[in-house]
Design a protein around this motif. Structure first.
Motif, PDB file in Angstrom:
ATOM      1  N   ARG A 127       0.838  -1.199   0.000  1.00  0.00           N
ATOM      2  CA  ARG A 127       0.000   0.000   0.000  1.00  0.00           C
ATOM      3  C   ARG A 127       0.871   1.248   0.000  1.00  0.00           C
ATOM      4  NH1 ARG A 127      -3.357   1.541   4.069  1.00  0.00           N
ATOM      5  NH2 ARG A 127      -4.282   2.869   2.466  1.00  0.00           N
ATOM      6  N   PHE A 128       2.042   1.169   0.624  1.00  0.00           N
ATOM      7  CA  PHE A 128       2.920   2.328   0.768  1.00  0.00           C
ATOM      8  C   PHE A 128       4.225   2.067   0.028  1.00  0.00           C
ATOM      9  CE2 PHE A 128       0.123   2.124   4.385  1.00  0.00           C
ATOM     10  CZ  PHE A 128      -0.330   3.429   4.518  1.00  0.00           C
ATOM     11  N   ALA A 129       4.694   3.087  -0.658  1.00  0.00           N
ATOM     12  CA  ALA A 129       5.958   2.957  -1.380  1.00  0.00           C
ATOM     13  C   ALA A 129       6.726   4.268  -1.315  1.00  0.00           C
ATOM     14  CB  ALA A 129       5.714   2.560  -2.833  1.00  0.00           C
ATOM     15  N   ILE A 130       8.049   4.166  -1.209  1.00  0.00           N
ATOM     16  CA  ILE A 130       8.939   5.329  -1.252  1.00  0.00           C
ATOM     17  C   ILE A 130      10.010   5.036  -2.296  1.00  0.00           C
ATOM     18  CG2 ILE A 130      10.511   6.828   0.018  1.00  0.00           C
ATOM     19  CD1 ILE A 130       9.254   6.045   2.571  1.00  0.00           C
ATOM     20  N   SER A 131      10.225   5.972  -3.191  1.00  0.00           N
ATOM     21  CA  SER A 131      11.267   5.803  -4.200  1.00  0.00           C
ATOM     22  C   SER A 131      12.104   7.073  -4.280  1.00  0.00           C
ATOM     23  CB  SER A 131      10.669   5.473  -5.563  1.00  0.00           C
ATOM     24  OG  SER A 131       9.788   6.494  -5.987  1.00  0.00           O
ATOM     25  N   ILE A 156       0.637   6.027  -2.021  1.00  0.00           N
ATOM     26  CA  ILE A 156      -0.255   5.213  -1.195  1.00  0.00           C
ATOM     27  C   ILE A 156      -1.274   4.565  -2.123  1.00  0.00           C
ATOM     28  CG2 ILE A 156      -1.909   5.181   0.719  1.00  0.00           C
ATOM     29  CD1 ILE A 156      -0.535   7.620   1.869  1.00  0.00           C
ATOM     30  N   ASP A 157      -1.406   3.259  -2.023  1.00  0.00           N
ATOM     31  CA  ASP A 157      -2.304   2.497  -2.901  1.00  0.00           C
ATOM     32  C   ASP A 157      -1.984   2.740  -4.371  1.00  0.00           C
ATOM     33  OD1 ASP A 157      -3.702   1.431  -0.708  1.00  0.00           O
ATOM     34  OD2 ASP A 157      -5.007   3.179  -0.595  1.00  0.00           O
ATOM     35  N   GLY A 158      -0.706   2.901  -4.663  1.00  0.00           N
ATOM     36  CA  GLY A 158      -0.266   3.093  -6.034  1.00  0.00           C
ATOM     37  C   GLY A 158      -0.482   4.488  -6.586  1.00  0.00           C
ATOM     38  N   LYS A 159      -1.010   5.415  -5.748  1.00  0.00           N
ATOM     39  CA  LYS A 159      -1.296   6.776  -6.199  1.00  0.00           C
ATOM     40  C   LYS A 159      -0.313   7.755  -5.558  1.00  0.00           C
ATOM     41  CE  LYS A 159      -6.286   5.880  -6.493  1.00  0.00           C
ATOM     42  NZ  LYS A 159      -7.608   6.292  -5.950  1.00  0.00           N
ATOM     43  N   PRO A 160       0.161   8.749  -6.308  1.00  0.00           N
ATOM     44  CA  PRO A 160       1.062   9.742  -5.715  1.00  0.00           C
ATOM     45  C   PRO A 160       0.387  10.478  -4.557  1.00  0.00           C
ATOM     46  CG  PRO A 160       1.014   9.949  -8.113  1.00  0.00           C
ATOM     47  CD  PRO A 160      -0.096   9.014  -7.739  1.00  0.00           C
ATOM     48  N   PHE A 161       1.126  10.635  -3.463  1.00  0.00           N
ATOM     49  CA  PHE A 161       0.630  11.404  -2.323  1.00  0.00           C
ATOM     50  C   PHE A 161       1.398  12.713  -2.224  1.00  0.00           C
ATOM     51  CE2 PHE A 161       0.675  11.728   2.585  1.00  0.00           C
ATOM     52  CZ  PHE A 161      -0.265  12.732   2.548  1.00  0.00           C
ATOM     53  N   THR A 162       2.715  12.616  -2.036  1.00  0.00           N
ATOM     54  CA  THR A 162       3.548  13.811  -1.969  1.00  0.00           C
ATOM     55  C   THR A 162       4.981  13.424  -2.280  1.00  0.00           C
ATOM     56  OG1 THR A 162       4.103  15.760  -0.636  1.00  0.00           O
ATOM     57  CG2 THR A 162       4.087  13.637   0.502  1.00  0.00           C
ATOM     58  N   SER A 163       5.855  14.417  -2.355  1.00  0.00           N
ATOM     59  CA  SER A 163       7.276  14.188  -2.591  1.00  0.00           C
ATOM     60  C   SER A 163       8.085  15.109  -1.692  1.00  0.00           C
ATOM     61  CB  SER A 163       7.644  14.464  -4.054  1.00  0.00           C
ATOM     62  OG  SER A 163       6.946  13.607  -4.930  1.00  0.00           O
ATOM     63  N   PRO A 188      14.308  22.324   1.758  1.00  0.00           N
ATOM     64  CA  PRO A 188      13.538  21.170   1.295  1.00  0.00           C
ATOM     65  C   PRO A 188      12.070  21.339   1.684  1.00  0.00           C
ATOM     66  CG  PRO A 188      15.526  20.463   2.425  1.00  0.00           C
ATOM     67  CD  PRO A 188      15.353  21.935   2.712  1.00  0.00           C
ATOM     68  N   VAL A 189      11.172  20.808   0.865  1.00  0.00           N
ATOM     69  CA  VAL A 189       9.745  20.916   1.136  1.00  0.00           C
ATOM     70  C   VAL A 189       9.050  19.617   0.746  1.00  0.00           C
ATOM     71  CG1 VAL A 189       9.760  23.406   0.701  1.00  0.00           C
ATOM     72  CG2 VAL A 189       9.134  21.838  -1.151  1.00  0.00           C
ATOM     73  N   LEU A 190       7.835  19.428   1.255  1.00  0.00           N
ATOM     74  CA  LEU A 190       6.947  18.398   0.739  1.00  0.00           C
ATOM     75  C   LEU A 190       6.065  19.076  -0.304  1.00  0.00           C
ATOM     76  CD1 LEU A 190       5.790  16.391   3.895  1.00  0.00           C
ATOM     77  CD2 LEU A 190       7.686  15.900   2.347  1.00  0.00           C
ATOM     78  N   TYR A 191       6.096  18.567  -1.530  1.00  0.00           N
ATOM     79  CA  TYR A 191       5.387  19.233  -2.628  1.00  0.00           C
ATOM     80  C   TYR A 191       5.110  18.245  -3.753  1.00  0.00           C
ATOM     81  CZ  TYR A 191       4.586  22.227  -6.684  1.00  0.00           C
ATOM     82  OH  TYR A 191       4.055  22.801  -7.807  1.00  0.00           O
ATOM     83  N   PRO A 192       3.886  18.251  -4.298  1.00  0.00           N
ATOM     84  CA  PRO A 192       2.681  18.862  -3.746  1.00  0.00           C
ATOM     85  C   PRO A 192       2.047  17.929  -2.715  1.00  0.00           C
ATOM     86  CG  PRO A 192       2.153  17.780  -5.811  1.00  0.00           C
ATOM     87  CD  PRO A 192       3.636  17.578  -5.595  1.00  0.00           C
ATOM     88  N   LEU A 193       1.016  18.391  -2.024  1.00  0.00           N
ATOM     89  CA  LEU A 193       0.192  17.538  -1.175  1.00  0.00           C
ATOM     90  C   LEU A 193      -1.100  17.239  -1.909  1.00  0.00           C
ATOM     91  CD1 LEU A 193       0.497  19.247   2.343  1.00  0.00           C
ATOM     92  CD2 LEU A 193       1.962  17.475   1.347  1.00  0.00           C
ATOM     93  N   ARG A 194      -1.571  15.994  -1.810  1.00  0.00           N
ATOM     94  CA  ARG A 194      -2.788  15.566  -2.504  1.00  0.00           C
ATOM     95  C   ARG A 194      -3.757  14.908  -1.540  1.00  0.00           C
ATOM     96  NH1 ARG A 194       1.613  13.981  -5.625  1.00  0.00           N
ATOM     97  NH2 ARG A 194       1.670  14.623  -7.819  1.00  0.00           N
ATOM     98  N   THR A 195      -5.039  14.923  -1.894  1.00  0.00           N
ATOM     99  CA  THR A 195      -6.040  14.159  -1.161  1.00  0.00           C
ATOM    100  C   THR A 195      -5.971  12.706  -1.612  1.00  0.00           C
ATOM    101  OG1 THR A 195      -7.821  14.393  -2.795  1.00  0.00           O
ATOM    102  CG2 THR A 195      -7.547  16.193  -1.193  1.00  0.00           C
ATOM    103  N   ALA A 196      -6.780  11.859  -0.972  1.00  0.00           N
ATOM    104  CA  ALA A 196      -6.850  10.450  -1.367  1.00  0.00           C
ATOM    105  C   ALA A 196      -7.367  10.302  -2.797  1.00  0.00           C
ATOM    106  CB  ALA A 196      -7.740   9.681  -0.397  1.00  0.00           C
ATOM    107  N   GLN A 197      -8.110  11.291  -3.271  1.00  0.00           N
ATOM    108  CA  GLN A 197      -8.623  11.256  -4.639  1.00  0.00           C
ATOM    109  C   GLN A 197      -7.624  11.827  -5.651  1.00  0.00           C
ATOM    110  OE1 GLN A 197     -12.690  12.642  -5.138  1.00  0.00           O
ATOM    111  NE2 GLN A 197     -13.235  12.063  -3.033  1.00  0.00           N
ATOM    112  N   GLY A 198      -6.476  12.252  -5.170  1.00  0.00           N
ATOM    113  CA  GLY A 198      -5.442  12.783  -6.053  1.00  0.00           C
ATOM    114  C   GLY A 198      -5.531  14.267  -6.319  1.00  0.00           C
TER     115      GLY A 198
END
Length: 349
Positions: free
Chosen positions: A27-31, A43-50, A60-70
């Protein structure tokens, strides 16, 4: 045959459990992309943040932030502009952690548009190392080290931050635990309104603006924020202390909830303070034009001189800050729901 079957059953069960656990882990992946100076979290194969640290950013920042719907909840500009966005405050990118006056240096307002002749008054935060990247069945963890640097490149502070990314159903959460250590000299965080944990919002989550405004940073530099078309702009702040709208700015609270709608998608964005933090409960540097920030250190500015902190770290001394960000999609979180999340977060070690 029955005896063989009975012996095989426990082994089959273990195998099934292992497969299920393996699917959960996925469900979770970091690359990591070292060349691109980014670490992507899905999360669940969908981009969450970077986690990104390109040379054209001063931290450094977290960018962008997304909802569960992307759906993007952070502004795209200046890295990836989107139609209808504001183009003020180029240092507001994604989600970040820094401060406006550290031994007289401004880390908050620094950006690649600051002219060379003024750079001596600004500090920069530089990514140093990735210390851990690991996924579990219920979360992903990223540990990184950064250095807060003077204009000459010497290190003032070491920052060690753990990000914990989690999500289930329509929720996405980010917990961060940041340890700052003063290195060779005393470090002063003089009272300043520009800090500490910030998020710059997408246009739809801003408050509707009925007039142009001007905001001045600690060095006296003014930024004009224009009145804009309010179509589809739906954001509204509410605090743990019952404050709402623009009235939350400069007030203290255990948490802040921003409710709004992006298209047809109801969204709540929450920042939880933690009772272990210096300056708890934090002051909120939350502006209707899209800056959502928690600042426990800038007390004099917000209290009109009633409270003064001027926090300091002796050489070799450390301080830890803990925050949690909740991103809920499909419905707006109620005060009772956020209070329950705050209580659970405050109990964590």
């Amino acid at each position: 045959m029955n005896r063989i079957f009975k012996k095989l059953c426990p082994l089959l069960l273990v195998g099934v459990i292992g497969l299920l656990a393996g699917s959960e882990d996925k469900r979770f992946a970091i690359s990591e992309n070292k060349a691109g100076k980014r670490i992507d979290i899905t999360i669940d194969g969908k981009p969450f943040t970077s986690y990104i640290y390109p040379e054209n950013l001063m931290k450094p920042v977290l960018y962008p932030l997304r909802t569960a719907q992307g759906t993007f909840i952070t502004r795209g500009w200046p890295l990836a502009p989107r139609s209808g966005e504001r183009v003020d405050h180029p240092h507001h990118v994604g989600m970040w952690f820094n401060y406006g006056n550290v031994n007289g240096l401004d880390f908050w307002n620094n950006s690649n548009v600051i002219p060379a002749e003024r750079k001596s008054g600004y500090g920069a935060i530089k990514h140093f190392s990735v210390d851990k990247m690991k996924t579990y069945s219920d979360r992903a963890e990223l540990d990184v080290t950064m250095y807060w640097q003077k204009p000459d490149g010497s290190n003032l502070l070491r920052e060690e931050t753990k990000y914990i990314f989690s999500g289930k159903g329509e929720r996405r959460d980010i917990e961060l635990i940041t340890k700052l250590t003063a290195l060779k000299e005393e470090v002063s965080f003089k009272d300043n309104k520009e800090g500490l944990l910030g998020i710059r919002l997408t246009r739809e989550l801003e408050h509707p603006s009925d007039k142009p405004e001007k905001f001045t940073d600690a060095s006296g530099k003014a930024t004009d924020v224009a009145k804009m078309n309010n179509e589809a702009v739906t954001g509204k702040y509410s605090s743990s202390e019952g404050r709402e709208g623009d009235n939350v700015w400069g007030t203290r609270g255990k948490w802040m909830n921003l409710n709004g709608k992006i298209g047809n998608e109801p969204v709540s964005l929450v920042i939880l303070d933690n009772s272990k933090n210096v300056g708890y409960p934090t002051y909120w540097h939350a502006r209707g034009y899209g800056l959502f920030a928690a600042n426990p250190l800038g007390q004099k500015e917000f209290s009109k001189g009633k409270d003064v902190l001027d926090y300091k770290l002796a050489a070799g001394q450390s301080v830890v800050f803990r925050y949690k960000v909740l991103i809920n999609s499909g419905s707006n979180l109620t005060d009772d729901q956020v209070n329950a999340e705050f209580t659970a977060f405050s109990r964590t070690k």
